[in-house]
Design a protein around this motif. Structure first.
Motif, mmCIF file in Angstrom:
data_model
loop_
_atom_site.group_PDB
_atom_site.id
_atom_site.type_symbol
_atom_site.label_atom_id
_atom_site.label_comp_id
_atom_site.label_asym_id
_atom_site.label_seq_id
_atom_site.Cartn_x
_atom_site.Cartn_y
_atom_site.Cartn_z
ATOM 1 N N ILE A 189 0.873 -1.174 0.000
ATOM 2 C CA ILE A 189 0.000 0.000 0.000
ATOM 3 C C ILE A 189 0.907 1.219 0.000
ATOM 4 O O ILE A 189 1.703 1.405 0.931
ATOM 5 N N ASP A 190 0.838 1.979 -1.051
ATOM 6 C CA ASP A 190 1.746 3.124 -1.247
ATOM 7 C C ASP A 190 3.202 2.703 -1.072
ATOM 8 O O ASP A 190 4.001 3.412 -0.427
ATOM 9 N N GLY A 191 3.521 1.533 -1.579
ATOM 10 C CA GLY A 191 4.902 1.040 -1.556
ATOM 11 C C GLY A 191 5.292 0.347 -0.269
ATOM 12 O O GLY A 191 6.359 -0.257 -0.187
ATOM 13 N N ASP A 203 -3.700 12.921 -6.052
ATOM 14 C CA ASP A 203 -4.931 12.965 -6.856
ATOM 15 C C ASP A 203 -6.078 12.204 -6.181
ATOM 16 O O ASP A 203 -7.236 12.628 -6.240
ATOM 17 N N LEU A 204 -5.769 11.108 -5.497
ATOM 18 C CA LEU A 204 -6.831 10.364 -4.803
ATOM 19 C C LEU A 204 -7.327 11.148 -3.583
ATOM 20 O O LEU A 204 -8.529 11.177 -3.291
ATOM 21 N N GLU A 205 -6.403 11.776 -2.886
ATOM 22 C CA GLU A 205 -6.810 12.585 -1.729
ATOM 23 C C GLU A 205 -7.710 13.736 -2.190
ATOM 24 O O GLU A 205 -8.700 14.072 -1.539
ATOM 25 N N ASP A 206 -7.388 14.316 -3.346
ATOM 26 C CA ASP A 206 -8.210 15.422 -3.830
ATOM 27 C C ASP A 206 -9.572 14.911 -4.299
ATOM 28 O O ASP A 206 -10.587 15.591 -4.124
ATOM 29 N N MET A 207 -9.596 13.710 -4.872
ATOM 30 C CA MET A 207 -10.880 13.144 -5.295
ATOM 31 C C MET A 207 -11.776 12.897 -4.067
ATOM 32 O O MET A 207 -12.971 13.183 -4.091
ATOM 33 N N ARG A 208 -11.173 12.381 -3.004
ATOM 34 C CA ARG A 208 -11.944 12.157 -1.761
ATOM 35 C C ARG A 208 -12.473 13.486 -1.224
ATOM 36 O O ARG A 208 -13.622 13.580 -0.790
ATOM 37 N N LYS A 209 -11.616 14.474 -1.259
ATOM 38 C CA LYS A 209 -12.047 15.797 -0.774
ATOM 39 C C LYS A 209 -13.208 16.307 -1.630
ATOM 40 O O LYS A 209 -14.181 16.858 -1.098
ATOM 41 N N ALA A 210 -13.133 16.100 -2.950
ATOM 42 C CA ALA A 210 -14.211 16.557 -3.844
ATOM 43 C C ALA A 210 -15.523 15.846 -3.511
ATOM 44 O O ALA A 210 -16.598 16.451 -3.542
ATOM 45 N N ILE A 211 -15.446 14.554 -3.176
ATOM 46 C CA ILE A 211 -16.672 13.814 -2.807
ATOM 47 C C ILE A 211 -17.274 14.409 -1.536
ATOM 48 O O ILE A 211 -18.484 14.633 -1.447
ATOM 49 N N THR A 263 -12.013 5.241 -2.151
ATOM 50 C CA THR A 263 -11.440 4.815 -3.442
ATOM 51 C C THR A 263 -9.910 4.776 -3.410
ATOM 52 O O THR A 263 -9.261 5.702 -2.925
ATOM 53 N N VAL A 264 -9.367 3.682 -3.927
ATOM 54 C CA VAL A 264 -7.916 3.527 -4.097
ATOM 55 C C VAL A 264 -7.673 3.177 -5.570
ATOM 56 O O VAL A 264 -8.626 2.996 -6.335
ATOM 57 N N ARG A 265 -6.399 3.084 -5.928
ATOM 58 C CA ARG A 265 -6.079 2.678 -7.297
ATOM 59 C C ARG A 265 -5.282 1.386 -7.251
ATOM 60 O O ARG A 265 -4.315 1.270 -6.500
ATOM 61 N N VAL A 266 -5.735 0.417 -8.038
ATOM 62 C CA VAL A 266 -5.055 -0.880 -8.108
ATOM 63 C C VAL A 266 -4.850 -1.198 -9.591
ATOM 64 O O VAL A 266 -5.823 -1.298 -10.341
ATOM 65 N N GLY A 267 -3.588 -1.305 -9.987
ATOM 66 C CA GLY A 267 -3.300 -1.594 -11.401
ATOM 67 C C GLY A 267 -3.912 -0.543 -12.321
ATOM 68 O O GLY A 267 -4.394 -0.868 -13.410
ATOM 69 N N GLY A 268 -3.918 0.704 -11.881
ATOM 70 C CA GLY A 268 -4.438 1.803 -12.713
ATOM 71 C C GLY A 268 -5.956 1.939 -12.686
ATOM 72 O O GLY A 268 -6.506 2.845 -13.298
ATOM 73 N N GLU A 301 -2.496 1.999 -4.462
ATOM 74 C CA GLU A 301 -2.175 3.416 -4.245
ATOM 75 C C GLU A 301 -3.319 4.030 -3.448
ATOM 76 O O GLU A 301 -4.481 3.850 -3.807
ATOM 77 N N SER A 302 -2.996 4.751 -2.395
ATOM 78 C CA SER A 302 -4.056 5.349 -1.588
ATOM 79 C C SER A 302 -3.765 6.812 -1.223
ATOM 80 O O SER A 302 -4.476 7.702 -1.653
ATOM 81 N N ALA A 303 -2.711 7.028 -0.431
ATOM 82 C CA ALA A 303 -2.442 8.399 0.047
ATOM 83 C C ALA A 303 -1.615 9.163 -0.976
ATOM 84 O O ALA A 303 -0.486 9.570 -0.705
#
Ligand code: FES
Length: 234
Positions: free
Chosen positions: A9-11, A79-87, A52-57, A74-76
């Motif tokens: 998770i995030d490496g 772009d994912l943090e900003d998407m969560r904030k937008a939700i 939401t996270v990203r797995v294999g794109g 990929e989690s933290a």
């Protein structure tokens, strides 16, 4: 077959058990993935997408997506943090959330996430929808202005004979929470309080209870959301 699944998770290398979701595995490894509709012990609905996270794109709801060997999550990431904030911002503008006058202020998961994401002014225009404040039998009050349709109450609150007390009504923007007043009145006191506590916002309120927890002693006065999972990384 090994009962241990290795993922990153995030490496960061993490171990998981077969059948665990990405969100559960993350929590077991001390990693917080923000979530909102999910509630421990209830079947996840996967409705809010805050997790939401990203797995294999590909984008996946981590509360419903199962782990598999070698998965790189990929989690933290920004772009994912900003998407969560937008939700979270969308949820605020779609309802009428007057935090200072809300019984759940300080105990509200939506508000706590807004603080976490440092939300100030939402990027979307406020819709100011017309919503009702409705009594729901003798014990509960429904503040539809604040409902985020997570459906935790529909999944988790039932009568002794297993009847659902809450459920969704209508679709799309018309969607609202329905409550059966007779069944809600028949809920034992413990379950009426449980309905209020399971609601992540201040939509389901126990009548005759007002600002019971003083400012300074509310859940998120003490520690920000997610801090019970996050541990300092070595
Ligand atoms: Fe996963 Fe809502 S917490 S979709």
């Amino acid at each position: 077959m090994s009962n241990i699944i290795k993922i990153t998770i995030d490496g960061r290398e993490c171990t998981a058990r077969p059948g665990q979701t990405v969100l559960e595995a993350a929590a077991a490894n001390g990693i917080y993935i923000p979530s909102l509709c999910r509630f421990e012990g209830l079947k996840p609905a996967g409705s809010c997408r805050v997790c939401t996270v990203r797995v294999g794109g590909r984008y996946q709801a981590s509360c419903t997506f199962p782990v598999s060997e070698g998965m790189a999550v990929e989690s933290a990431v920004p772009d994912l943090e900003d998407m969560r904030k937008a939700i979270v911002e969308m949820l605020f503008v779609e309802g009428n959330h007057m935090c200072p006058t809300c019984e759940k202020s300080g105990n509200c998961e939506l508000q706590a996430l807004a603080y976490r994401f440092r939300m100030l002014v939402p990027r979307f225009p406020y819709l100011f929808p017309k919503k009702a404040v409705e009594p729901a039998g003798s014990k509960l009050l429904m503040e539809q202005n604040r409902c985020i349709k997570c459906l935790r109450c529909a999944t988790g609150i039932r009568t002794k004979d297993n009847k659902k007390v809450f459920g969704p009504l209508h679709r799309s923007v018309e969607k609202k929470l329905f409550v059966d007043p007779a069944l809600a009145s028949a809920l034992p006191e413990r379950w009426a309080r449980k309905a209020m506590d399971r609601c992540p916002v201040g939509c389901i309120l126990r009548k005759e209870v007002g600002f019971a927890v003083p400012v300074g002693r509310r859940k998120y006065d003490k520690a920000p959301i997610g801090s019970d999972i996050e541990k300092p990384r070595s």
